[in-house]
Scaffold this motif. Sequence first.
Motif, PDB file in Angstrom:
ATOM      1  N   PRO A   1       0.787  -1.237   0.000  1.00 59.03           N
ATOM      2  CA  PRO A   1       0.000   0.000   0.000  1.00 59.03           C
ATOM      3  C   PRO A   1       0.821   1.290   0.000  1.00 59.03           C
ATOM      4  CG  PRO A   1       0.125  -0.831   2.225  1.00 59.03           C
ATOM      5  CD  PRO A   1       0.852  -1.830   1.366  1.00 59.03           C
ATOM      6  N   LEU A   2       2.157   1.178   0.063  1.00 54.97           N
ATOM      7  CA  LEU A   2       2.970   2.389   0.125  1.00 54.97           C
ATOM      8  C   LEU A   2       2.780   3.238  -1.128  1.00 54.97           C
ATOM      9  CD1 LEU A   2       5.035   3.878   1.887  1.00 54.97           C
ATOM     10  CD2 LEU A   2       6.846   2.700   0.625  1.00 54.97           C
TER      11      LEU A   2
ATOM     12  N   GLU B   1      11.662   1.451   2.024  1.00 52.41           N
ATOM     13  CA  GLU B   1      10.286   1.024   1.749  1.00 52.41           C
ATOM     14  C   GLU B   1       9.667   0.336   2.964  1.00 52.41           C
ATOM     15  OE1 GLU B   1       8.139  -1.282  -1.912  1.00 52.41           O
ATOM     16  OE2 GLU B   1       9.763  -2.359  -0.923  1.00 52.41           O
ATOM     17  N   GLN B   2      10.380  -0.605   3.555  1.00 52.84           N
ATOM     18  CA  GLN B   2       9.857  -1.328   4.715  1.00 52.84           C
ATOM     19  C   GLN B   2       9.651  -0.402   5.903  1.00 52.84           C
ATOM     20  OE1 GLN B   2       8.761  -4.509   4.935  1.00 52.84           O
ATOM     21  NE2 GLN B   2       9.066  -4.548   2.717  1.00 52.84           N
TER      22      GLN B   2
ATOM     23  N   ARG C   1      -0.560  13.485   0.296  1.00 51.70           N
ATOM     24  CA  ARG C   1      -0.536  12.147   0.894  1.00 51.70           C
ATOM     25  C   ARG C   1       0.523  11.968   1.972  1.00 51.70           C
ATOM     26  NH1 ARG C   1      -4.779  12.135  -0.497  1.00 51.70           N
ATOM     27  NH2 ARG C   1      -6.012  10.693  -1.755  1.00 51.70           N
ATOM     28  N   HIS C   2       1.256  13.023   2.289  1.00 58.31           N
ATOM     29  CA  HIS C   2       2.273  12.924   3.338  1.00 58.31           C
ATOM     30  C   HIS C   2       1.644  12.723   4.713  1.00 58.31           C
ATOM     31  CE1 HIS C   2       1.229  17.224   2.750  1.00 58.31           C
ATOM     32  NE2 HIS C   2       1.101  17.176   4.077  1.00 58.31           N
ATOM     33  N   GLY C   3       0.353  13.015   4.853  1.00 56.54           N
ATOM     34  CA  GLY C   3      -0.318  12.876   6.145  1.00 56.54           C
ATOM     35  C   GLY C   3      -0.361  11.453   6.661  1.00 56.54           C
ATOM     36  N   ALA C   4      -0.072  10.469   5.807  1.00 53.67           N
ATOM     37  CA  ALA C   4      -0.007   9.081   6.262  1.00 53.67           C
ATOM     38  C   ALA C   4       1.220   8.845   7.142  1.00 53.67           C
ATOM     39  CB  ALA C   4       0.022   8.132   5.063  1.00 53.67           C
ATOM     40  N   PHE C   5       2.134   9.798   7.182  1.00 51.23           N
ATOM     41  CA  PHE C   5       3.379   9.632   7.943  1.00 51.23           C
ATOM     42  C   PHE C   5       3.621  10.757   8.946  1.00 51.23           C
ATOM     43  CE2 PHE C   5       3.671   8.041   3.618  1.00 51.23           C
ATOM     44  CZ  PHE C   5       3.957   6.710   3.837  1.00 51.23           C
ATOM     45  N   PHE C   6       2.983  11.898   8.758  1.00 51.01           N
ATOM     46  CA  PHE C   6       3.214  13.058   9.621  1.00 51.01           C
ATOM     47  C   PHE C   6       1.872  13.683   9.984  1.00 51.01           C
ATOM     48  CE2 PHE C   6       6.439  12.861   6.207  1.00 51.01           C
ATOM     49  CZ  PHE C   6       7.503  12.384   6.954  1.00 51.01           C
ATOM     50  N   THR C   7       1.675  13.962  11.254  1.00 53.47           N
ATOM     51  CA  THR C   7       0.391  14.507  11.702  1.00 53.47           C
ATOM     52  C   THR C   7       0.296  16.018  11.516  1.00 53.47           C
ATOM     53  OG1 THR C   7       1.272  14.715  13.955  1.00 53.47           O
ATOM     54  CG2 THR C   7       0.084  12.683  13.409  1.00 53.47           C
TER      55      THR C   7
ATOM     56  N   ARG D   1       5.905   0.542   7.771  1.00 54.34           N
ATOM     57  CA  ARG D   1       5.597   0.424   9.203  1.00 54.34           C
ATOM     58  C   ARG D   1       5.104   1.744   9.791  1.00 54.34           C
ATOM     59  NH1 ARG D   1      10.477  -2.588   9.019  1.00 54.34           N
ATOM     60  NH2 ARG D   1      11.636  -0.832   9.946  1.00 54.34           N
ATOM     61  N   LYS D   2       5.383   2.848   9.112  1.00 53.18           N
ATOM     62  CA  LYS D   2       5.015   4.168   9.629  1.00 53.18           C
ATOM     63  C   LYS D   2       3.627   4.620   9.182  1.00 53.18           C
ATOM     64  CE  LYS D   2       8.300   6.047  12.194  1.00 53.18           C
ATOM     65  NZ  LYS D   2       8.006   6.655  13.514  1.00 53.18           N
ATOM     66  N   ILE D   3       3.018   3.924   8.243  1.00 55.21           N
ATOM     67  CA  ILE D   3       1.721   4.361   7.719  1.00 55.21           C
ATOM     68  C   ILE D   3       0.684   4.402   8.836  1.00 55.21           C
ATOM     69  CG2 ILE D   3      -0.196   3.749   6.185  1.00 55.21           C
ATOM     70  CD1 ILE D   3       1.835   2.595   4.247  1.00 55.21           C
TER      71      ILE D   3
END
Length: 270
Positions: A11-12, A144-145, A96-102, A149-151
């Motif tokens: 899904p990345l 990638e890995q 789409r950066h919000g999947a990693f940063f709030t 894990r950060k999503i």
Amino acid sequence: MIYQTYQPRSPLSQFVEFLWYWKGDNLPSRSCILPIGSMELVIDLHEDEIPLFDLYNQIQSGSTKGARICGVHSQGFIIVKYQNCSVIGAHFKPGRHGAFFTIPGGELHNQIISLEELWQSSATELRDFLLDKSTIEDRFLTLEQFLLRKIQPIECYPVVDFALCEFERLPTTLVSAVTNQIGLSTRHFNQLFRNQVGLTPKLYCRVRRLQRVLRLIEGKKQIDWMDIAFTCGYFDQAHFIHDFRAFANCTPTEYVAKRGVHPCHIELSD
């Protein structure tokens, strides 16, 4: 010089357009990076203290750690390339950066900050993991890995996603033509768009229009600037030159004379 990209798996791939790696020796020492309309994760594998410079007077204005986040820009910014340049990064899809940063995208407008400000010790861990790998392929897989894990759940606004699709599908369309279909006030829509993407809709479209120009003239020396201006939706050549100066701090012909290997790079004299 080596420049390679890697297409992440699902899904990345829903959030990251591509991973990239840059390595070179004896490169021009400084470059101006033109705005791209989205956020990037950048990790320097050679230096862990990166100076920041003011675009206009080119004087150092601070620094970040080697792992850093480049917020969505509406102006160019200067990077330093050391003798043994080795950098890896992730190019996020617009909004789409919000999947990693709030943090809302608008708070990082024209900002570059150390990744540890958002990820704390995870930023150092990621850079250390990448330094332990000896091949580009292993580094891509490691990044990638780590990102997988950060999503986290992402707050997206359907009206913003609709607008992004329309702006991509019809790159010369007016912002008002899209917002008229949404049914929100201009002020409300602009705020939602800026929170998710990092720019207002109008500014985002101007940046993406510049990117379209760069794609059309890539590798060309003989350029019909009038044709380029009208193809990309500028009112006239004066409008085109004004917009180019605003983003690149130079004219289109000056850009062609100083552009680097990558179309978003303008090489600066020492």
